[in-house]
Write a protein that holds these residues in place. Structure first.
Motif, PDB file in Angstrom:
ATOM      1  N   ILE A 103      15.045   2.859   3.584  1.00 22.12           N
ATOM      2  CA  ILE A 103      14.447   1.992   4.609  1.00 22.12           C
ATOM      3  C   ILE A 103      14.352   2.735   5.940  1.00 22.12           C
ATOM      4  CG2 ILE A 103      14.899  -0.073   6.006  1.00 22.12           C
ATOM      5  CD1 ILE A 103      15.827  -1.460   3.489  1.00 22.12           C
ATOM      6  N   SER A 104      15.358   3.546   6.255  1.00 22.92           N
ATOM      7  CA  SER A 104      15.321   4.267   7.540  1.00 22.92           C
ATOM      8  C   SER A 104      14.071   5.147   7.619  1.00 22.92           C
ATOM      9  CB  SER A 104      16.585   5.101   7.729  1.00 22.92           C
ATOM     10  OG  SER A 104      16.737   5.960   6.622  1.00 22.92           O
ATOM     11  N   GLN A 105      13.730   5.809   6.494  1.00 23.53           N
ATOM     12  CA  GLN A 105      12.537   6.675   6.496  1.00 23.53           C
ATOM     13  C   GLN A 105      11.254   5.856   6.593  1.00 23.53           C
ATOM     14  OE1 GLN A 105      12.670   9.348   3.147  1.00 23.53           O
ATOM     15  NE2 GLN A 105      14.651  10.191   3.750  1.00 23.53           N
TER      16      GLN A 105
ATOM     17  N   TYR B 255       0.842  -1.202   0.000  1.00 27.49           N
ATOM     18  CA  TYR B 255       0.000   0.000   0.000  1.00 27.49           C
ATOM     19  C   TYR B 255       0.879   1.255   0.000  1.00 27.49           C
ATOM     20  CZ  TYR B 255      -3.465   3.431   1.411  1.00 27.49           C
ATOM     21  OH  TYR B 255      -4.259   4.553   1.459  1.00 27.49           O
ATOM     22  N   ALA B 256       1.891   1.255   0.875  1.00 24.61           N
ATOM     23  CA  ALA B 256       2.751   2.439   0.997  1.00 24.61           C
ATOM     24  C   ALA B 256       3.583   2.663  -0.273  1.00 24.61           C
ATOM     25  CB  ALA B 256       3.687   2.284   2.200  1.00 24.61           C
ATOM     26  N   LEU B 257       4.142   1.596  -0.829  1.00 23.31           N
ATOM     27  CA  LEU B 257       5.132   1.747  -1.905  1.00 23.31           C
ATOM     28  C   LEU B 257       4.516   1.691  -3.304  1.00 23.31           C
ATOM     29  CD1 LEU B 257       7.975  -0.461  -0.389  1.00 23.31           C
ATOM     30  CD2 LEU B 257       7.723   2.027  -0.280  1.00 23.31           C
ATOM     31  N   ARG B 258       3.265   1.187  -3.400  1.00 23.84           N
ATOM     32  CA  ARG B 258       2.608   1.169  -4.712  1.00 23.84           C
ATOM     33  C   ARG B 258       1.597   2.294  -4.860  1.00 23.84           C
ATOM     34  NH1 ARG B 258       0.348  -5.026  -5.207  1.00 23.84           N
ATOM     35  NH2 ARG B 258       2.310  -6.077  -5.689  1.00 23.84           N
ATOM     36  N   HIS B 259       0.897   2.593  -3.759  1.00 21.53           N
ATOM     37  CA  HIS B 259      -0.309   3.420  -3.919  1.00 21.53           C
ATOM     38  C   HIS B 259      -0.302   4.756  -3.169  1.00 21.53           C
ATOM     39  CE1 HIS B 259      -1.877  -0.124  -5.840  1.00 21.53           C
ATOM     40  NE2 HIS B 259      -1.812  -0.837  -4.726  1.00 21.53           N
ATOM     41  N   ALA B 260       0.173   4.794  -1.934  1.00 18.54           N
ATOM     42  CA  ALA B 260      -0.040   6.012  -1.130  1.00 18.54           C
ATOM     43  C   ALA B 260       1.166   6.359  -0.250  1.00 18.54           C
ATOM     44  CB  ALA B 260      -1.293   5.847  -0.273  1.00 18.54           C
TER      45      ALA B 260
ATOM     46  N   GLY C 213      20.254  -0.274   1.377  1.00 15.84           N
ATOM     47  CA  GLY C 213      19.530   0.535   2.355  1.00 15.84           C
ATOM     48  C   GLY C 213      18.220   1.118   1.855  1.00 15.84           C
ATOM     49  N   ARG C 214      17.821   0.701   0.636  1.00 12.72           N
ATOM     50  CA  ARG C 214      16.544   1.204   0.098  1.00 12.72           C
ATOM     51  C   ARG C 214      15.619   0.036  -0.223  1.00 12.72           C
ATOM     52  NH1 ARG C 214      18.079   4.801  -4.884  1.00 12.72           N
ATOM     53  NH2 ARG C 214      18.988   2.804  -5.449  1.00 12.72           N
ATOM     54  N   ILE C 215      14.339   0.328  -0.331  1.00 12.22           N
ATOM     55  CA  ILE C 215      13.354  -0.706  -0.657  1.00 12.22           C
ATOM     56  C   ILE C 215      12.383  -0.140  -1.692  1.00 12.22           C
ATOM     57  CG2 ILE C 215      11.817  -0.019   1.264  1.00 12.22           C
ATOM     58  CD1 ILE C 215      11.152  -3.054   1.578  1.00 12.22           C
ATOM     59  N   ARG C 216      11.861  -1.019  -2.553  1.00 12.30           N
ATOM     60  CA  ARG C 216      10.839  -0.574  -3.501  1.00 12.30           C
ATOM     61  C   ARG C 216       9.891  -1.735  -3.821  1.00 12.30           C
ATOM     62  NH1 ARG C 216      13.650  -0.033  -9.508  1.00 12.30           N
ATOM     63  NH2 ARG C 216      14.595  -2.111  -9.548  1.00 12.30           N
TER      64      ARG C 216
ATOM     65  N   PRO D 173       0.881   1.696  15.951  1.00 16.18           N
ATOM     66  CA  PRO D 173       1.041   0.792  17.093  1.00 16.18           C
ATOM     67  C   PRO D 173       1.393  -0.641  16.679  1.00 16.18           C
ATOM     68  CG  PRO D 173      -0.978   2.082  17.292  1.00 16.18           C
ATOM     69  CD  PRO D 173      -0.381   2.420  15.968  1.00 16.18           C
ATOM     70  N   GLY D 174       0.815  -1.145  15.572  1.00 15.88           N
ATOM     71  CA  GLY D 174       1.080  -2.520  15.173  1.00 15.88           C
ATOM     72  C   GLY D 174       2.510  -2.751  14.695  1.00 15.88           C
ATOM     73  N   TRP D 175       3.196  -1.693  14.290  1.00 13.64           N
ATOM     74  CA  TRP D 175       4.513  -1.859  13.641  1.00 13.64           C
ATOM     75  C   TRP D 175       5.638  -1.182  14.409  1.00 13.64           C
ATOM     76  CZ3 TRP D 175       3.594  -5.734  10.887  1.00 13.64           C
ATOM     77  CH2 TRP D 175       2.470  -5.830  10.063  1.00 13.64           C
ATOM     78  N   ARG D 176       5.455  -0.982  15.718  1.00 17.80           N
ATOM     79  CA  ARG D 176       6.432  -0.259  16.528  1.00 17.80           C
ATOM     80  C   ARG D 176       7.819  -0.907  16.540  1.00 17.80           C
ATOM     81  NH1 ARG D 176       4.355   3.797  18.717  1.00 17.80           N
ATOM     82  NH2 ARG D 176       2.304   3.322  19.557  1.00 17.80           N
ATOM     83  N   ASN D 177       7.835  -2.245  16.401  1.00 12.00           N
ATOM     84  CA  ASN D 177       9.123  -2.947  16.557  1.00 12.00           C
ATOM     85  C   ASN D 177       9.697  -3.472  15.246  1.00 12.00           C
ATOM     86  OD1 ASN D 177       9.005  -2.695  19.413  1.00 12.00           O
ATOM     87  ND2 ASN D 177       7.434  -4.302  19.401  1.00 12.00           N
ATOM     88  N   VAL D 178       9.127  -3.064  14.110  1.00  6.46           N
ATOM     89  CA  VAL D 178       9.616  -3.597  12.828  1.00  6.46           C
ATOM     90  C   VAL D 178      11.056  -3.147  12.580  1.00  6.46           C
ATOM     91  CG1 VAL D 178       9.283  -3.578  10.328  1.00  6.46           C
ATOM     92  CG2 VAL D 178       7.325  -3.560  11.830  1.00  6.46           C
ATOM     93  N   THR D 179      11.891  -4.083  12.114  1.00  8.42           N
ATOM     94  CA  THR D 179      13.287  -3.774  11.811  1.00  8.42           C
ATOM     95  C   THR D 179      13.573  -4.066  10.334  1.00  8.42           C
ATOM     96  OG1 THR D 179      14.016  -6.025  12.251  1.00  8.42           O
ATOM     97  CG2 THR D 179      13.976  -4.508  14.130  1.00  8.42           C
ATOM     98  N   GLU D 180      14.763  -3.660   9.883  1.00  4.66           N
ATOM     99  CA  GLU D 180      15.167  -3.979   8.508  1.00  4.66           C
ATOM    100  C   GLU D 180      15.226  -5.496   8.315  1.00  4.66           C
ATOM    101  OE1 GLU D 180      18.449  -1.766   6.903  1.00  4.66           O
ATOM    102  OE2 GLU D 180      18.596  -3.099   5.161  1.00  4.66           O
ATOM    103  N   ASP D 181      15.654  -6.222   9.347  1.00  7.03           N
ATOM    104  CA  ASP D 181      15.685  -7.694   9.244  1.00  7.03           C
ATOM    105  C   ASP D 181      14.285  -8.251   8.982  1.00  7.03           C
ATOM    106  OD1 ASP D 181      18.353  -7.848   9.569  1.00  7.03           O
ATOM    107  OD2 ASP D 181      18.311  -8.570  11.634  1.00  7.03           O
ATOM    108  N   ASP D 182      13.273  -7.641   9.612  1.00  4.87           N
ATOM    109  CA  ASP D 182      11.896  -8.096   9.353  1.00  4.87           C
ATOM    110  C   ASP D 182      11.528  -7.890   7.885  1.00  4.87           C
ATOM    111  OD1 ASP D 182      11.092  -8.956  11.958  1.00  4.87           O
ATOM    112  OD2 ASP D 182      10.930  -6.860  12.560  1.00  4.87           O
ATOM    113  N   LEU D 183      11.969  -6.765   7.316  1.00  3.45           N
ATOM    114  CA  LEU D 183      11.646  -6.502   5.902  1.00  3.45           C
ATOM    115  C   LEU D 183      12.324  -7.552   5.016  1.00  3.45           C
ATOM    116  CD1 LEU D 183      12.022  -2.602   5.805  1.00  3.45           C
ATOM    117  CD2 LEU D 183       9.960  -3.946   6.201  1.00  3.45           C
ATOM    118  N   GLN D 184      13.585  -7.876   5.343  1.00  2.55           N
ATOM    119  CA  GLN D 184      14.298  -8.921   4.578  1.00  2.55           C
ATOM    120  C   GLN D 184      13.549 -10.248   4.699  1.00  2.55           C
ATOM    121  OE1 GLN D 184      17.135  -8.469   2.878  1.00  2.55           O
ATOM    122  NE2 GLN D 184      18.398  -6.903   3.877  1.00  2.55           N
ATOM    123  N   HIS D 185      13.127 -10.556   5.923  1.00  2.44           N
ATOM    124  CA  HIS D 185      12.446 -11.832   6.163  1.00  2.44           C
ATOM    125  C   HIS D 185      11.103 -11.868   5.421  1.00  2.44           C
ATOM    126  CE1 HIS D 185      11.696 -15.552   8.284  1.00  2.44           C
ATOM    127  NE2 HIS D 185      10.475 -15.127   8.557  1.00  2.44           N
TER     128      HIS D 185
END
Ligand code: HQG
Length: 179
Positions: free
Chosen positions: A33-35, A12-17, A71-74, A44-56
């Motif tokens: 990724i830092s941004q 949703y964030a990276l394709r649409h809004a 360091g970037r994601i798309r 509240p649901g994503w308070r603890n998300v890390t870059e490792d979570d994105l990789q996983h």
């Protein structure tokens, strides 16, 4: 962590809004990724998300929807943001496929395949993928065959999405076959 839910949020964030996350996609759709993490941590649901979570999340997904680099994601495809993501046109395989609901076929055969709400038409590299795409909207989708090689040679632009998805600009119906 619910990685499927995370993947949906990121699509949703990276394709649409992206603006809802105070993000700006660059020309090729990348964000730092830092941004992204700063934005996610505000909810509240994503308070603890890390870059490792994105990789996983990418590693366990059944489809390669996102990619990470330096360091970037798309998102690799699916965009509907107003500014068109720039892609490099590439010669596609001779045949590609498109799964669509029965109700859309007559309009497609009249007007060609159009991007509709998205920036590009989405095509599948194989019939199985096309069937799965079509089944999002119809239990018994129609699988259209697209003469992609010929269309490309005659000037239609195609772009690589991931290993099973190709993107294109409008595909006139003379390149589309049913059954
Ligand atoms: C149809 C998912 C009438 C087209 C999927 C499709 C894919 C027309 C719908 C990716 C038309 C657009 C994209 C025309 C096209 N008249 N209907 N002239 N031209 N259509 O969702 O290809 O899981 O924007 O047949 O798996 O279904 O989110 O495109 O039915 O890869 O990663 O208009 O989205 O990926 O629908 O799916 P969509 P799509 P994710």
């Amino acid at each position: 962590m619910d990685y499927m839910k995370l993947s949906k949020e990121l699509s949703y964030a990276l394709r649409h809004a992206p603006w809802e996350y105070e993000l700006e996609l660059d020309e090729e759709g990348w964000v730092e990724i830092s941004q992204l993490l700063v934005a996610l941590h505000e909810s509240p649901g994503w308070r603890n998300v890390t870059e490792d979570d994105l990789q996983h999340m990418i590693a366990v997904s059944n489809k390669k929807r996102h990619e990470i680099n330096a360091g970037r994601i798309r998102a690799l495809y699916g965009h509907s943001t107003p500014q068109k993501i720039s892609k490099i046109a590439t010669q596609p395989p001779e045949l590609l496929y498109h799964g669509t609901p029965v109700r859309a076929v007559s309009s497609i055969m009249e007007h060609g395949l159009q991007p509709r709400q998205r920036q590009y038409v989405h095509l599948s590299a194989d019939m199985d993928t096309a069937r799965q795409v079509g089944q999002r909207r119809d239990d018994q989708p129609v699988i259209l065959r697209v003469k992609a090689g010929q269309a490309a040679r005659e000037g239609v632009l195609f772009y690589h999405g991931n290993e099973s998805i190709w993107l294109a600009d409008v595909i006139p119906s003379r390149y589309i076959e049913q059954g």
